[in-house]
Design a protein around this motif. Structure first.
Motif, PDB file in Angstrom:
ATOM      1  N   GLY A  69     -18.420 -10.753  12.513  1.00 60.14           N
ATOM      2  CA  GLY A  69     -17.787 -10.541  12.631  1.00 60.14           C
ATOM      3  C   GLY A  69     -16.344  -9.160  12.407  1.00 60.14           C
ATOM      4  O   GLY A  69     -16.232  -8.508  13.033  1.00 60.14           O
ATOM      5  N   ILE A  70     -17.021  -7.781  11.251  1.00 67.15           N
ATOM      6  CA  ILE A  70     -16.389  -6.960  10.736  1.00 67.15           C
ATOM      7  C   ILE A  70     -16.383  -6.191  12.188  1.00 67.15           C
ATOM      8  O   ILE A  70     -15.779  -5.360  12.752  1.00 67.15           O
ATOM      9  CB  ILE A  70     -16.420  -6.721   9.680  1.00 67.15           C
ATOM     10  CG1 ILE A  70     -15.769  -7.041   8.957  1.00 67.15           C
ATOM     11  CG2 ILE A  70     -16.547  -5.256   9.443  1.00 67.15           C
ATOM     12  CD1 ILE A  70     -15.877  -6.478   7.335  1.00 67.15           C
ATOM     13  N   ASN A  71     -17.845  -6.116  12.356  1.00 64.22           N
ATOM     14  CA  ASN A  71     -17.886  -5.104  13.370  1.00 64.22           C
ATOM     15  C   ASN A  71     -17.220  -5.664  14.744  1.00 64.22           C
ATOM     16  O   ASN A  71     -16.877  -4.497  15.581  1.00 64.22           O
ATOM     17  CB  ASN A  71     -19.578  -5.299  13.755  1.00 64.22           C
ATOM     18  CG  ASN A  71     -20.768  -4.707  12.615  1.00 64.22           C
ATOM     19  OD1 ASN A  71     -20.295  -4.157  11.652  1.00 64.22           O
ATOM     20  ND2 ASN A  71     -21.673  -5.138  12.806  1.00 64.22           N
ATOM     21  N   VAL A  72     -17.109  -6.789  14.977  1.00 60.28           N
ATOM     22  CA  VAL A  72     -16.334  -7.506  16.316  1.00 60.28           C
ATOM     23  C   VAL A  72     -15.091  -6.763  16.281  1.00 60.28           C
ATOM     24  O   VAL A  72     -14.322  -5.849  16.922  1.00 60.28           O
ATOM     25  CB  VAL A  72     -16.153  -8.836  15.882  1.00 60.28           C
ATOM     26  CG1 VAL A  72     -15.638  -9.239  17.326  1.00 60.28           C
ATOM     27  CG2 VAL A  72     -17.842  -9.000  16.762  1.00 60.28           C
ATOM     28  N   GLY A  92     -25.180  -3.805  15.034  1.00 60.79           N
ATOM     29  CA  GLY A  92     -24.530  -4.100  16.034  1.00 60.79           C
ATOM     30  C   GLY A  92     -23.637  -4.066  17.512  1.00 60.79           C
ATOM     31  O   GLY A  92     -23.191  -4.069  17.912  1.00 60.79           O
ATOM     32  N   ALA A  93     -24.912  -4.413  17.806  1.00 62.13           N
ATOM     33  CA  ALA A  93     -25.376  -3.919  19.570  1.00 62.13           C
ATOM     34  C   ALA A  93     -24.359  -5.720  20.275  1.00 62.13           C
ATOM     35  O   ALA A  93     -23.848  -5.107  20.711  1.00 62.13           O
ATOM     36  CB  ALA A  93     -26.279  -3.334  19.585  1.00 62.13           C
ATOM     37  N   GLY A  94     -25.390  -6.471  19.583  1.00 59.19           N
ATOM     38  CA  GLY A  94     -24.941  -7.897  19.790  1.00 59.19           C
ATOM     39  C   GLY A  94     -23.106  -7.983  19.655  1.00 59.19           C
ATOM     40  O   GLY A  94     -22.745  -8.610  20.574  1.00 59.19           O
ATOM     41  N   ASP A  95     -23.040  -7.238  18.203  1.00 60.59           N
ATOM     42  CA  ASP A  95     -21.299  -7.976  17.959  1.00 60.59           C
ATOM     43  C   ASP A  95     -20.158  -7.056  19.226  1.00 60.59           C
ATOM     44  O   ASP A  95     -19.680  -7.045  19.447  1.00 60.59           O
ATOM     45  CB  ASP A  95     -21.356  -7.265  15.998  1.00 60.59           C
ATOM     46  CG  ASP A  95     -22.322  -7.463  15.282  1.00 60.59           C
ATOM     47  OD1 ASP A  95     -22.597  -9.079  16.048  1.00 60.59           O
ATOM     48  OD2 ASP A  95     -22.443  -7.060  14.562  1.00 60.59           O
ATOM     49  N   ARG A 151     -19.571  -7.098  32.342  1.00 59.38           N
ATOM     50  CA  ARG A 151     -20.147  -5.627  31.914  1.00 59.38           C
ATOM     51  C   ARG A 151     -19.305  -5.756  31.405  1.00 59.38           C
ATOM     52  O   ARG A 151     -19.950  -4.262  30.954  1.00 59.38           O
ATOM     53  CB  ARG A 151     -19.513  -5.362  34.496  1.00 59.38           C
ATOM     54  CG  ARG A 151     -20.066  -5.806  34.936  1.00 59.38           C
ATOM     55  CD  ARG A 151     -19.617  -4.744  36.547  1.00 59.38           C
ATOM     56  NE  ARG A 151     -19.244  -3.512  36.337  1.00 59.38           N
ATOM     57  CZ  ARG A 151     -18.407  -3.113  36.705  1.00 59.38           C
ATOM     58  NH1 ARG A 151     -17.094  -2.793  36.845  1.00 59.38           N
ATOM     59  NH2 ARG A 151     -18.366  -1.275  36.695  1.00 59.38           N
ATOM     60  N   MET A 152     -18.332  -5.102  31.075  1.00 56.40           N
ATOM     61  CA  MET A 152     -17.770  -4.194  29.491  1.00 56.40           C
ATOM     62  C   MET A 152     -18.596  -4.800  28.824  1.00 56.40           C
ATOM     63  O   MET A 152     -19.423  -4.187  27.812  1.00 56.40           O
ATOM     64  CB  MET A 152     -16.498  -5.333  29.939  1.00 56.40           C
ATOM     65  CG  MET A 152     -15.253  -4.266  28.694  1.00 56.40           C
ATOM     66  SD  MET A 152     -14.793  -2.704  29.081  1.00 56.40           S
ATOM     67  CE  MET A 152     -13.871  -2.287  27.759  1.00 56.40           C
ATOM     68  N   GLY A 153     -18.961  -5.957  28.889  1.00 54.33           N
ATOM     69  CA  GLY A 153     -19.751  -6.539  27.402  1.00 54.33           C
ATOM     70  C   GLY A 153     -20.960  -5.760  27.272  1.00 54.33           C
ATOM     71  O   GLY A 153     -21.402  -5.176  26.180  1.00 54.33           O
ATOM     72  N   VAL A 154     -21.727  -5.731  28.694  1.00 52.02           N
ATOM     73  CA  VAL A 154     -23.367  -5.350  28.251  1.00 52.02           C
ATOM     74  C   VAL A 154     -22.606  -3.744  28.371  1.00 52.02           C
ATOM     75  O   VAL A 154     -23.539  -3.380  27.242  1.00 52.02           O
ATOM     76  CB  VAL A 154     -24.377  -5.348  29.562  1.00 52.02           C
ATOM     77  CG1 VAL A 154     -24.720  -4.525  30.009  1.00 52.02           C
ATOM     78  CG2 VAL A 154     -24.032  -6.887  30.268  1.00 52.02           C
ATOM     79  N   CYS A 155     -21.932  -3.400  28.582  1.00 57.47           N
ATOM     80  CA  CYS A 155     -22.118  -1.569  28.707  1.00 57.47           C
ATOM     81  C   CYS A 155     -21.489  -1.193  27.310  1.00 57.47           C
ATOM     82  O   CYS A 155     -21.998  -0.279  26.350  1.00 57.47           O
ATOM     83  CB  CYS A 155     -20.482  -1.155  29.594  1.00 57.47           C
ATOM     84  SG  CYS A 155     -21.554  -1.016  31.236  1.00 57.47           S
ATOM     85  N   ALA A 157     -25.681   0.841  20.637  1.00 57.04           N
ATOM     86  CA  ALA A 157     -26.978   1.092  20.616  1.00 57.04           C
ATOM     87  C   ALA A 157     -27.291   2.619  20.721  1.00 57.04           C
ATOM     88  O   ALA A 157     -28.402   3.354  20.396  1.00 57.04           O
ATOM     89  CB  ALA A 157     -27.675   0.628  21.243  1.00 57.04           C
ATOM     90  N   PHE A 158     -26.542   3.317  21.850  1.00 56.95           N
ATOM     91  CA  PHE A 158     -27.315   4.477  21.887  1.00 56.95           C
ATOM     92  C   PHE A 158     -26.499   5.573  21.428  1.00 56.95           C
ATOM     93  O   PHE A 158     -26.494   6.410  21.209  1.00 56.95           O
ATOM     94  CB  PHE A 158     -26.530   4.947  23.348  1.00 56.95           C
ATOM     95  CG  PHE A 158     -27.069   3.810  24.432  1.00 56.95           C
ATOM     96  CD1 PHE A 158     -28.763   3.675  24.778  1.00 56.95           C
ATOM     97  CD2 PHE A 158     -26.831   3.784  25.869  1.00 56.95           C
ATOM     98  CE1 PHE A 158     -29.048   2.665  25.612  1.00 56.95           C
ATOM     99  CE2 PHE A 158     -27.131   3.248  27.053  1.00 56.95           C
ATOM    100  CZ  PHE A 158     -28.397   2.699  26.526  1.00 56.95           C
ATOM    101  N   SER A 159     -25.991   4.969  20.515  1.00 56.80           N
ATOM    102  CA  SER A 159     -24.342   5.625  19.449  1.00 56.80           C
ATOM    103  C   SER A 159     -25.463   5.796  18.181  1.00 56.80           C
ATOM    104  O   SER A 159     -25.781   3.998  17.271  1.00 56.80           O
ATOM    105  CB  SER A 159     -23.056   5.488  19.828  1.00 56.80           C
ATOM    106  OG  SER A 159     -23.169   4.694  19.012  1.00 56.80           O
TER     107      SER A 159
END
Length: 300
Positions: free
Chosen positions: A39-42, A248-251, A273-277, A283-285
């Motif tokens: 939740g904190i990640n979100v 944290g990618a899923g969050d 689209r916003m969620g996927v990106c 994941a890329f950082s």
């Protein structure tokens, strides 16, 4: 207003070790300490995307103070319950040839602490969004997800649930606005292996038949699937990039979906689209997604 609940927040101590040797002294090549918990990640990603939220949950000890301090520096609003005994977890994440995690226990949360959380949630009003995610520590009731949703049922609060197995299945009767299993978690529920987006769709619909309004399934490199309450089935391939850190990618996907949904006045395709990106940007950082990183992926 958006609220997130993290039942067992933590400090993530992330260390890089060139060659981990058990039973020997290992020198750290890199290290970072950051506030963690689903939740904190979100809440952090929502802030990065320009959306305010309030992070709820339980904190204790000097580690809890540091979690609150880090979130304050990031500008994330918090309303945690202070627990008297124990301390918030330190989770050690060792990044070597193979990744190894050592997760702490967490504080001794009492019945009075739980009642204090219920009281805060009781103040939510119609139109608010509540995001409940992550595991439940052993000191809490195993059905706490259900208790929260039962207490808020019929009040016009959109509830997002990101949890596994029974925690997820048992709340479907309360019609969560959105659930977000990954393909492995979805497969575990039905005792099947799901590898492709086409395979995911019928099982996502089964969760919808059980009560979920919208089902978002993340699939790492295979992309994602969204089954909406309006009958749409949306699929997306994963954006191209180098995965640096999947934590944290899923969050982040949840945060991006909620942000996209609010920014588009309920357009599910835009939210998807916003969620996927956003999930991919994290994941890329090394850190969690920023608005700039998400916009760059959306532009592709």
């Amino acid at each position: 207003m958006i609220y997130t609940v993290t039942f067992n927040p933590c400090l993530d101590y992330v260390v890089g070790v060139d060659d981990l040797a058990l039973g020997a002294v290992n020198r750290v090549a890199s290290e970072a300490i950051m506030a963690g918990g689903k939740g904190i990640n979100v809440s952090i990603v929502l802030k990065n995307l320009g959306h305010a939220s309030c992070a709820l949950g339980f904190l204790a000890g000097f580690t809890g103070d540091e979690i609150a301090h880090q979130l304050q520096l990031m500008g994330v609003d918090t309303d945690f319950i202070g627990v008297e005994r124990g301390m918030s977890r330190i989770n050690v994440k060792i990044k070597a040839a193979e990744e190894t995690e050592i997760n702490g226990i967490g504080p001794d949360i009492t019945d009075a602490d739980v009642e204090a959380l219920y009281a805060k949630l009781d103040a939510l009003v119609s139109g608010d969004i509540l995001i409940i995610s992550g595991s439940v520590p052993a000191v809490l009731p195993g059905d706490i997800y259900e208790r929260i949703m039962a207490a808020l049922e019929g009040r016009g609060i959109r509830i997002v649930v990101d949890a596994t197995r029974d925690l997820l299945v048992n709340v479907l009767a309360y019609h969560p606005f959105l659930i977000k299993p990954n393909n492995h978690e979805l497969g575990e529920i039905f005792d099947v292996e799901l590898k492709t987006r086409a395979e995911v769709v019928p099982y996502a619909k089964k969760l919808q038949e059980r009560g979920a309004r919208n089902v978002l399934v993340s699939m790492a490199g295979e992309g994602a699937v969204l089954v909406t309450e309006t009958g749409e089935v949306l699929e997306a391939v994963a954006p191209v990039g180098t995965v640096v850190n999947s934590v944290g990618a899923g969050d982040s996907m949840v945060a991006g979906f909620v942000a996209g949904y609010l920014e588009s006045d309920g357009d599910f395709e835009r939210a998807f689209r916003m969620g996927v990106c956003t999930g991919s940007a994290s994941a890329f950082s090394l850190g969690l997604a920023t608005r700039e990183q998400v916009e760059e992926l959306l532009a592709r």
